[in-house]
Each structure stands twice: as C-alpha cells, then as structure tokens.
Scaffold this motif. Sequence first.
Motif, mmCIF file in Angstrom:
data_model
loop_
_atom_site.group_PDB
_atom_site.id
_atom_site.type_symbol
_atom_site.label_atom_id
_atom_site.label_comp_id
_atom_site.label_asym_id
_atom_site.label_seq_id
_atom_site.Cartn_x
_atom_site.Cartn_y
_atom_site.Cartn_z
ATOM 1 N N UNK A 30 0.838 -1.205 0.000
ATOM 2 C CA UNK A 30 0.000 0.000 0.000
ATOM 3 C C UNK A 30 0.871 1.251 0.000
ATOM 4 N N UNK A 31 1.874 1.268 0.888
ATOM 5 C CA UNK A 31 2.747 2.443 0.972
ATOM 6 C C UNK A 31 3.581 2.594 -0.292
ATOM 7 N N UNK A 32 3.982 1.471 -0.869
ATOM 8 C CA UNK A 32 4.782 1.529 -2.089
ATOM 9 C C UNK A 32 3.946 2.144 -3.214
ATOM 10 N N UNK A 33 2.713 1.676 -3.339
ATOM 11 C CA UNK A 33 1.842 2.191 -4.407
ATOM 12 C C UNK A 33 1.534 3.672 -4.172
ATOM 13 N N UNK A 34 1.349 4.055 -2.922
ATOM 14 C CA UNK A 34 0.927 5.432 -2.652
ATOM 15 C C UNK A 34 2.100 6.419 -2.576
ATOM 16 N N UNK A 35 3.242 5.996 -2.036
ATOM 17 C CA UNK A 35 4.352 6.940 -1.853
ATOM 18 C C UNK A 35 5.450 6.815 -2.902
ATOM 19 N N UNK A 36 5.653 5.606 -3.439
ATOM 20 C CA UNK A 36 6.777 5.419 -4.355
ATOM 21 C C UNK A 36 6.356 5.580 -5.821
ATOM 22 N N UNK A 37 5.198 5.056 -6.197
ATOM 23 C CA UNK A 37 4.767 5.178 -7.594
ATOM 24 C C UNK A 37 4.729 6.625 -8.100
ATOM 25 N N UNK A 38 4.296 7.600 -7.280
ATOM 26 C CA UNK A 38 4.310 8.991 -7.764
ATOM 27 C C UNK A 38 5.705 9.454 -8.198
ATOM 28 N N UNK A 39 6.753 8.875 -7.596
ATOM 29 C CA UNK A 39 8.115 9.255 -7.971
ATOM 30 C C UNK A 39 8.404 8.839 -9.405
ATOM 31 N N UNK A 40 7.663 7.861 -9.916
ATOM 32 C CA UNK A 40 7.819 7.443 -11.305
ATOM 33 C C UNK A 40 6.774 8.105 -12.202
#
Lengths: 221, 223
Positions: free
Chosen positions: A70-80
């Motif tokens: 969940x955190x990866x999708x919400x916090x990390x994906x925007x960086x891409x």
Amino acid sequence: MAYLDFLQTHGDRLIDGTVVTVFQFFLATAVAVSVALLFGLMRLSQNLAIRSVAVGYIEIFRGTSLLVQLFWIFFVLPLFGINLDKFLAGFLAVGLNMGAYGAELVRGAILAVPRGQWEAAVALNMPRSRRMWRIVLPQAFLIMLPPWGNLVIEILKGTALVALISVTDLMFEVRQINIATFKAVEAFGTAILVYYAMARLFVTPCMRALERAMARKTGKA
Amino acid sequence: MIEWQWGLVWELAPRFVDATGKTLFAAGGGYGIAVVLGLVFLAMQRVPLPAVRVATREFVELIRSTPLLLQIFFVYYVGPQFGLILAPWTAGLIAIGVHYGAYLSEVYRGGIESVPKGQWEAARAINLPTVTAYRRIVLPQALPPAIAGMGNYLVGIFKDTPMLSVIGVAELMHTATTIGAESYRYLEPYTMVGAIFLAISLPAAFCVNAFEKWVRRKLGMAK
C-alpha cells in the motif's frame, strides 16, 4: 446513557466512514476476483513465459506485507510519475494483494476438477476456450467458493489499512474521534462491532447463499 | 523520474538490519503468545459449560473477522482510559498474540476434528485413559494437518508486524517511514522493506512446507 450520547454526537462520522469502507470493500473485491482469475489461469498456462509472470506476481504479492504494498503504491509510484488518488490506491493495493492469494485458490480449484470432465470435453471436440468456460470453470467455481468466503473476510479486514493513507473509512474516522475525545473503548469498540456485523451478518450469509445457488446450478445440491 | 541510489542503500543498511531483528522478535514473541492462547481458546471451547463454549466461540469469531489494525489501536488506547498505560511493544504483542491465537485455535480444532471418529472409538474400546488416547492416538494424527496451518500463520504473523508501526513499535515499516520523513527519500526505504520481507518469507514458506512433509513421513502418513 453515555454511550448513546457518544453515538448521537459521532453517528454521522461513523456512518460516513462505514459507507467509505463498504465502497472500498466492494471495489477491492472486484479487483481481487479479476486479478485472481487472470493470474490463476496464467499460472496454469503451457507457455513458460506467461507462467513465470504469474508465479512472479503471486510470490511478490504474497511474500510482502499488504501495508508495504500500500505504501509503495501510494508513496513510491508517484516518484515514477504515476499519481494515484488515495481512494484508488487504497482499494487497488488491497485488491492486488488479496488477488494473489485468490489466484492460488483458482489454480487449486481448476486442478481439482475431475480428470474425466476434461477428457469428456475433449472427446466432444470442444474448443479449449469453451471447455474452460463451460465445463471446467463452473465446477472449479463451486470448489473454490468456501475458501473464497474466508478470503472475502480478509479483504474486508484489509480495507482497514487504507486509513493509513488517509482514506476516510471507518478505521480513519474512529481514530480521529479517539484523538479528539480520548474515548477509546467507545470509538474503537463501536468500529469492531460494525466490522463484525458486516462480516457475520452480510458477507458470510451472502457467500453461503452463493454456494447454495452454484451447487443448484451445477446439479450438486 | 527518480534514480535508484545504491549509496543510500548501503548507508541505510545497518538501521534496517537492526529493524529486521526487531521485526523478527515481534513476530516470534507474538507467535509464542498465540500458540499458548490458541490452546486456551481451544480448551475453553471443549469445557462442559455451554455458556463458556458459546462465549469463547463468539469471541474467536469476533477476533477473526475484525481488522488486526483496529485491535492494535484498541489494546493500545483502551488501557490509558482506565489508568493502565501499556508500552507500544507490550500492547502490540498482546494484540497480535490474541489475534493469531484465535486463528491458531481454529487450526488446532481442525487438526483434532480431522482424526477419524473410529480412532476415538477404538481407543475407548481398548480402555485407554483419555489422556493416553489424546497423547498416543489423537494428537500424533492431528499434528500433520495442524502443522501446515501453524506454519502458514507463522509466516502470516511476520507479514502483519508492519501494522505495529502505527503505535510506534520501531520495526521495519516504522524505520522506513522515519527515514522517509528525515531524508525525503521513499523509493529506497520502502523498496528495501519489501525486499527484506520477500527474502525472509519465501524461504520461510519453503521450510514450513518441507517440515510438514518431513513430519508426515516420520509419522508414517506419506500421502
């Protein structure tokens, strides 16, 4: 009574939160069912590449925590450059995670359909796709329904995590109420009862009804 | 677009090693509590008092069908309302232990119920005392199916420890979030947490499987 006062004061927020939780639950279930069917079938493909993709997906999503995903999708994906709305990110993460568990249920159920059913379909010269849709999947569906009942409850519980990315679901609302009033027993206790009622009085009876309906349809009642 | 920085990974590694230890401790401690509580819940569903049986049954169902996250908050915040302040670690271990205890009691129950009725009757027929019947006849046969479930929940409890971060237990997820807040880097910390979970849970799941097969062979129950 103090508890009735509590319900009167915070009733609106509790109901709003419950509505959001219900939406998250239905959307996450829809994602999970589609993902499970897709990857469960891919897992059984004769093509090594397709099978490997499915195994990779299933192992990654089952091997890490829902909260991490969940955190990866919400916090990390925007960086891409992929910006997902928190509501979307919430049910998507829950659905993708539970879908990986569901894919294994789909696979197991398809393999559990008796050999003779496959052979009979071949003997009748059915094309592969129709053999799957008309003969194998309906029977597999009946076999996997009971474990799906448990998984659907897990999906409902999983949606509570979306509160941690600020989706205003029931979990989020009672946390806010607790911060504002320090009435932990009332706030969290009410939420526990609401989740329990949803699971026990709605989800489980629905799954049972579905099991009965499917059993009748495939002539196994 | 953002670049993956290996330098940062090495720089953060020691903190993650420390946090991995704490995560494993939380999972192990929680599991220890759960194994014992599971037995208690099981025993309470087999006492001759119907009221106790029904209440325990309902409690187990309640625990199993409500979110662990909510239960963690409940345990952590309810204490202070009555003047009892629990440390995050204590509250976290209690919550996770009770939650998985409820699951494990079902696993035990399933194991015992999977033993054919005839085995009980045969034990009674040759006049074995109840304790011996359990110890020599029922439990050895109830064990293999229970071990698969117990192993799965051991891996499961490990994967649920990130939820303890919400009350401030400094495990992996909490460490990653703290690092994110300090450095504004989210890519490496969250990805590292995912990789660490994968690196531990995949071999663990494999070992559980191998162990189950070994026990089956050992007890002469080759499938």
